[in-house]
Design a protein around this motif. Structure first.
Motif, PDB file in Angstrom:
ATOM      1  N   ASP A   1      -4.115   6.780  14.096  1.00  0.00           N
ATOM      2  CA  ASP A   1      -3.744   5.512  14.724  1.00  0.00           C
ATOM      3  C   ASP A   1      -3.775   4.379  13.696  1.00  0.00           C
ATOM      4  O   ASP A   1      -2.862   3.548  13.638  1.00  0.00           O
ATOM      5  CB  ASP A   1      -4.699   5.205  15.878  1.00  0.00           C
ATOM      6  N   TYR A   2      -4.810   4.350  12.877  1.00  0.00           N
ATOM      7  CA  TYR A   2      -4.916   3.320  11.838  1.00  0.00           C
ATOM      8  C   TYR A   2      -3.787   3.469  10.826  1.00  0.00           C
ATOM      9  O   TYR A   2      -3.201   2.481  10.370  1.00  0.00           O
ATOM     10  CB  TYR A   2      -6.276   3.419  11.141  1.00  0.00           C
ATOM     11  N   TYR A   3      -3.479   4.720  10.482  1.00  0.00           N
ATOM     12  CA  TYR A   3      -2.393   4.974   9.537  1.00  0.00           C
ATOM     13  C   TYR A   3      -1.071   4.417  10.068  1.00  0.00           C
ATOM     14  O   TYR A   3      -0.330   3.737   9.354  1.00  0.00           O
ATOM     15  CB  TYR A   3      -2.248   6.483   9.282  1.00  0.00           C
ATOM     16  N   ASP A   4      -0.774   4.698  11.330  1.00  0.00           N
ATOM     17  CA  ASP A   4       0.482   4.240  11.933  1.00  0.00           C
ATOM     18  C   ASP A   4       0.583   2.716  11.944  1.00  0.00           C
ATOM     19  O   ASP A   4       1.670   2.149  11.800  1.00  0.00           O
ATOM     20  CB  ASP A   4       0.620   4.772  13.366  1.00  0.00           C
ATOM     21  N   ARG A   5      -0.551   2.044  12.115  1.00  0.00           N
ATOM     22  CA  ARG A   5      -0.537   0.588  12.192  1.00  0.00           C
ATOM     23  C   ARG A   5      -0.538  -0.087  10.824  1.00  0.00           C
ATOM     24  O   ARG A   5      -0.027  -1.196  10.686  1.00  0.00           O
ATOM     25  CB  ARG A   5      -1.759   0.096  12.991  1.00  0.00           C
ATOM     26  N   THR A   6      -1.073   0.591   9.823  1.00  0.00           N
ATOM     27  CA  THR A   6      -1.327  -0.069   8.537  1.00  0.00           C
ATOM     28  C   THR A   6      -0.484   0.455   7.385  1.00  0.00           C
ATOM     29  O   THR A   6      -0.129  -0.301   6.476  1.00  0.00           O
ATOM     30  CB  THR A   6      -2.827   0.075   8.173  1.00  0.00           C
ATOM     31  N   PHE A   7      -0.166   1.753   7.412  1.00  0.00           N
ATOM     32  CA  PHE A   7       0.547   2.366   6.287  1.00  0.00           C
ATOM     33  C   PHE A   7       1.884   2.967   6.733  1.00  0.00           C
ATOM     34  O   PHE A   7       2.308   4.000   6.217  1.00  0.00           O
ATOM     35  CB  PHE A   7      -0.330   3.440   5.640  1.00  0.00           C
ATOM     36  N   ASN A   8       2.524   2.325   7.694  1.00  0.00           N
ATOM     37  CA  ASN A   8       3.772   2.849   8.258  1.00  0.00           C
ATOM     38  C   ASN A   8       4.875   2.890   7.199  1.00  0.00           C
ATOM     39  O   ASN A   8       5.254   1.855   6.631  1.00  0.00           O
ATOM     40  CB  ASN A   8       4.198   1.978   9.444  1.00  0.00           C
ATOM     41  N   LYS A   9       5.384   4.068   6.973  1.00  0.00           N
ATOM     42  CA  LYS A   9       6.363   4.284   5.907  1.00  0.00           C
ATOM     43  C   LYS A   9       7.622   3.444   6.080  1.00  0.00           C
ATOM     44  O   LYS A   9       8.089   2.783   5.141  1.00  0.00           O
ATOM     45  CB  LYS A   9       6.704   5.781   5.864  1.00  0.00           C
ATOM     46  N   GLU A  10       8.189   3.460   7.274  1.00  0.00           N
ATOM     47  CA  GLU A  10       9.443   2.753   7.525  1.00  0.00           C
ATOM     48  C   GLU A  10       9.282   1.255   7.309  1.00  0.00           C
ATOM     49  O   GLU A  10      10.146   0.610   6.691  1.00  0.00           O
ATOM     50  CB  GLU A  10       9.927   3.039   8.957  1.00  0.00           C
ATOM     51  N   GLU A  11       8.179   0.693   7.781  1.00  0.00           N
ATOM     52  CA  GLU A  11       7.949  -0.742   7.621  1.00  0.00           C
ATOM     53  C   GLU A  11       7.768  -1.121   6.151  1.00  0.00           C
ATOM     54  O   GLU A  11       8.271  -2.150   5.682  1.00  0.00           O
ATOM     55  CB  GLU A  11       6.716  -1.182   8.424  1.00  0.00           C
ATOM     56  N   LEU A  12       7.057  -0.272   5.413  1.00  0.00           N
ATOM     57  CA  LEU A  12       6.841  -0.548   3.996  1.00  0.00           C
ATOM     58  C   LEU A  12       8.148  -0.476   3.211  1.00  0.00           C
ATOM     59  O   LEU A  12       8.414  -1.309   2.337  1.00  0.00           O
ATOM     60  CB  LEU A  12       5.811   0.433   3.427  1.00  0.00           C
ATOM     61  N   LEU A  13       8.988   0.507   3.522  1.00  0.00           N
ATOM     62  CA  LEU A  13      10.270   0.629   2.829  1.00  0.00           C
ATOM     63  C   LEU A  13      11.202  -0.537   3.168  1.00  0.00           C
ATOM     64  O   LEU A  13      11.954  -1.011   2.305  1.00  0.00           O
ATOM     65  CB  LEU A  13      10.932   1.966   3.174  1.00  0.00           C
TER      66      LEU A  13
ATOM     67  N   PRO B   1       0.819  -1.218   0.000  1.00  0.00           N
ATOM     68  CA  PRO B   1       0.000   0.000   0.000  1.00  0.00           C
ATOM     69  C   PRO B   1       0.850   1.264   0.000  1.00  0.00           C
ATOM     70  O   PRO B   1       2.032   1.243   0.364  1.00  0.00           O
ATOM     71  CB  PRO B   1      -0.802  -0.125   1.299  1.00  0.00           C
ATOM     72  N   GLN B   2       0.222   2.347  -0.390  1.00  0.00           N
ATOM     73  CA  GLN B   2       0.913   3.625  -0.394  1.00  0.00           C
ATOM     74  C   GLN B   2       1.020   4.173   1.026  1.00  0.00           C
ATOM     75  O   GLN B   2       0.202   3.870   1.882  1.00  0.00           O
ATOM     76  CB  GLN B   2       0.166   4.622  -1.278  1.00  0.00           C
ATOM     77  N   TYR B   3       2.038   4.973   1.246  1.00  0.00           N
ATOM     78  CA  TYR B   3       2.176   5.711   2.505  1.00  0.00           C
ATOM     79  C   TYR B   3       2.125   7.190   2.175  1.00  0.00           C
ATOM     80  O   TYR B   3       2.163   7.585   1.008  1.00  0.00           O
ATOM     81  CB  TYR B   3       3.495   5.344   3.213  1.00  0.00           C
ATOM     82  N   ALA B   4       2.024   8.018   3.194  1.00  0.00           N
ATOM     83  CA  ALA B   4       2.023   9.472   2.992  1.00  0.00           C
ATOM     84  C   ALA B   4       3.396  10.037   3.343  1.00  0.00           C
ATOM     85  O   ALA B   4       4.081   9.514   4.226  1.00  0.00           O
ATOM     86  CB  ALA B   4       0.941  10.127   3.850  1.00  0.00           C
ATOM     87  N   GLU B   5       3.781  11.094   2.664  1.00  0.00           N
ATOM     88  CA  GLU B   5       5.059  11.753   2.961  1.00  0.00           C
ATOM     89  C   GLU B   5       5.070  12.241   4.406  1.00  0.00           C
ATOM     90  O   GLU B   5       4.028  12.469   5.015  1.00  0.00           O
ATOM     91  CB  GLU B   5       5.275  12.930   2.008  1.00  0.00           C
ATOM     92  N   ASP B   6       6.274  12.432   4.946  1.00  0.00           N
ATOM     93  CA  ASP B   6       6.422  12.781   6.365  1.00  0.00           C
ATOM     94  C   ASP B   6       5.752  14.100   6.743  1.00  0.00           C
ATOM     95  O   ASP B   6       5.382  14.293   7.905  1.00  0.00           O
ATOM     96  CB  ASP B   6       7.917  12.858   6.737  1.00  0.00           C
TER      97      ASP B   6
END
Length: 403
Positions: A383-395, A197-202
Motif C-alpha cells: 500500500d505504501y509502495y503504491d502511494r509513494t513509489f508509483n511507477k506511472e506517476e514518477l515517469l 525516488p526509485q520504483y520497482a519493475e512491474d
C-alpha cells in the motif's frame, strides 16, 4: 520526430540495474533511446559469457540501441576496480570525440563511480543539449566510506570533479531527500535538484505463498536477502545476529536465505562458518531478477541492511522498493530515511544499523507473529509502495523534463 535520449550508464543490461527498466519504459513512451555503457562484468568482476572487447559491442535490447565502449573488468581488488573506473572515462572521452550520434538530451544514471558522468557531461557540452544526472551514490562520501581513504588532497580532488559535474548538469535528480540536502550543501541551487525516488519493475508484485526448490519446505521462519553482496550492505551483522538467536534457545528455527553474488560473498560465507551458524544460512546463486518475487513468496520476511555510517543513513536502497512492491514484511538494519519509511509504512521492523542484539530481538519477535499479522505487514508495504513509489506517476513527472 522522436525525442532522442542518450543514456550514459557504466552498468546496463544484462547487468541488473533499474536503468534497464527506465529505458524500456521510455521506448514504450515514444522516445528514441541510445545507451552508452561498458562491457558487462558486474558484480563478478569478469566479462559476462558472450561479451568482450571484440564481441557484442553493439546490441539492441527492447528497442534500445546499446553501444559498449571498452573497459577493464572490475576484478577482485582495489587496483582493478580503479582501472575499471578510469578505463570507462578514457574510452568515453574518445567516443565523445568521434561519435556522430545526435541526441536531444543526456541522462546519466550514476551509481558508483561518479566518474562515469564525465563522458555524458562532455557530450552534452559538445552538442549544447540538456544534461540530467540521476544520483544513486554520493561522492566523495562514498569513496571515503568504501575505501577508507581520508587523504585530504585525494578526497579534495574528487570533490572538485563532483562540483565540476554538478555545475554542468541542467538538472540533478536524487533517490532520497537526504541526498538532495547534501548536494545543496555543496553550493548547488535547490531549484536545480529534484527528489525522484526509485520504483520497482512491474514483475515485483505480491504473489500467493509458494514452495520453491531452493528454499527447504519445513517449519523454519525464512528470511530472504536478494541482491549484491558487497561491503556497503553490512551483511556481516547476520552471523553475529544468528549467534545471538541461537544463544536464546528459542523453539523456532530461523533461516537466512542469501540470494546473489558480490565481492563480499566469500568472506561472508567464511564468517558464517567460523561463527558455527551455517545451519541457519542458505546461500543461493545469483538469480534472474524476474525470479526474485518467487523467492519472496516462499519466504516469511525480507531483510535489508546498510553499513553504519552517515552516508548510508542518507541512502534509500533500491531493494526497499522491490521488497515493498512484493508485499512482504521487511526487517531492516538501517538508519535515516530507510528506517523512517519502514516505521511510517508499518511494513515491518527496523533497528539502527550495526545493532545485532536489537536485530536478533526483532527477528525473534517477528518469527512468532501469526500468518494474519505477517500478511497485514505485507499489505502495508504494498500500500505504501503504491502511494509513494508509483511507477506511472514518477515517469509522468520525468516526461515534463523531456518536453
Amino acid at each position: 520526430m522522436k525525442k532522442h535520449i542518450l543514456v550514459v550508464a557504466q552498468y546496463f543490461y544484462p547487468e541488473q540495474f533499474r536503468i534497464n527498466d527506465i529505458c524500456t519504459e521510455w521506448v514504450k513512451r515514444g522516445y528514441k533511446v541510445t545507451v552508452l555503457t561498458g562491457i558487462p562484468n558486474y558484480p563478478q568482476g569478469k566479462y559476462y559469457e558472450g561479451y568482450g572487447l571484440f564481441k557484442k559491442r553493439k546490441e539492441i535490447y527492447e528497442g534500445i540501441e546499446i553501444i559498449r565502449i571498452p573497459l577493464i573488468p572490475r576484478g577482485n581488488n582495489a587496483i582493478m576496480l580503479a582501472l575499471n573506473y578510469l578505463s570507462f572515462v578514457v574510452s568515453g572521452f574518445f567516443w565523445k570525440v568521434f561519435t556522430l550520434i545526435k541526441a536531444d538530451y543526456v541522462f546519466i544514471f550514476e551509481v558508483s563511480p561518479m566518474t562515469q558522468a564525465l563522458p555524458g557531461v562532455w557530450f552534452a557540452k559538445k552538442r549544447k543539449i540538456p544534461c540530467y544526472l540521476y544520483v544513486q551514490d554520493l561522492w566523495p562520501e562514498n569513496v571515503e566510506i568504501i575505501t577508507g581513504i581520508t587523504n585530504n588532497v585525494f578526497i579534495g580532488a574528487i570533490g572538485k570533479m563532483v562540483d565540476y559535474i554538478y555545475a554542468r548538469c541542467t538538472k540533478i535528480f536524487t533517490t532520497s531527500n537526504s541526498f538532495k540536502e547534501s548536494i545543496e550543501k555543496r553550493g548547488v541551487p535547490s531549484e536545480k535538484i529534484e527528489y525522484w525516488p526509485q520504483y520497482a519493475e512491474d514483475f515485483y508484485r505480491p504473489i500467493e505463498k509458494i514452495n520453491i526448490d531452493e528454499i527447504p519446505n519445513d517449519d523454519a521462519f525464512n528470511i530472504i536477502f536478494a541482491g549484491n553482496i558487497g561491503n556497503a550492505q553490512g551483511l556481516d551483522i547476520l552471523p553475529k545476529t544468528a549467534v545471538l538467536i541461537k544463544k536464546n534457545n528459542l523453539n523456532r528455527k530461523i533461516r537466512f536465505n542469501i540470494v546473489g553474488d558480490g565481492r563480499y560473498k566469500e568472506a561472508l560465507i567464511n564468517f558464517v562458518n567460523s561463527a558455527n551458524v551455517s545451519d541457519m544460512f542458505n546461500f543461493i546463486p545469483k538469480q534472474p531478477a524476474t525470479r526474485i518475487p518467487q523467492f519472496m513468496a516462499a519466504s516469511d520476511a525480507a531483510f535489508l541492511c546498510l553499513t553504519d555510517s552517515p552516508l548510508f543513513a542518507m541512502t534509500i536502497p533500491a531493494k526497499l522498493q522491490s521488497y515493498m512492491a512484493c508485499g512482504i514484511p521487511i526487517i531492516a538494519s538501517a538508519d535515516g530515511e530507510t528506517n523512517q519509511i519502514i516505521k511510517e509504512s508499518n511494513a515491518g521492523v527496523s533497528c539502527p544499523a550495526g545493532d545485532a542484539e536489537r536485530l536478533s530481538d526483532l527477528i525473534n519477535d517477528l518469527s512468532f507473529k501469526s500468518y494474519d499479522e505477517l500478511t497485514k505487514l505485507g499489505f502495508n508495504a504494498r500500500d505504501y509502495y503504491d502511494r509513494t513509489f508509483n511507477k506511472e506517476e514518477l515517469l509522468k513527472r520525468m516526461d515534463k523534463h523531456f518536453g
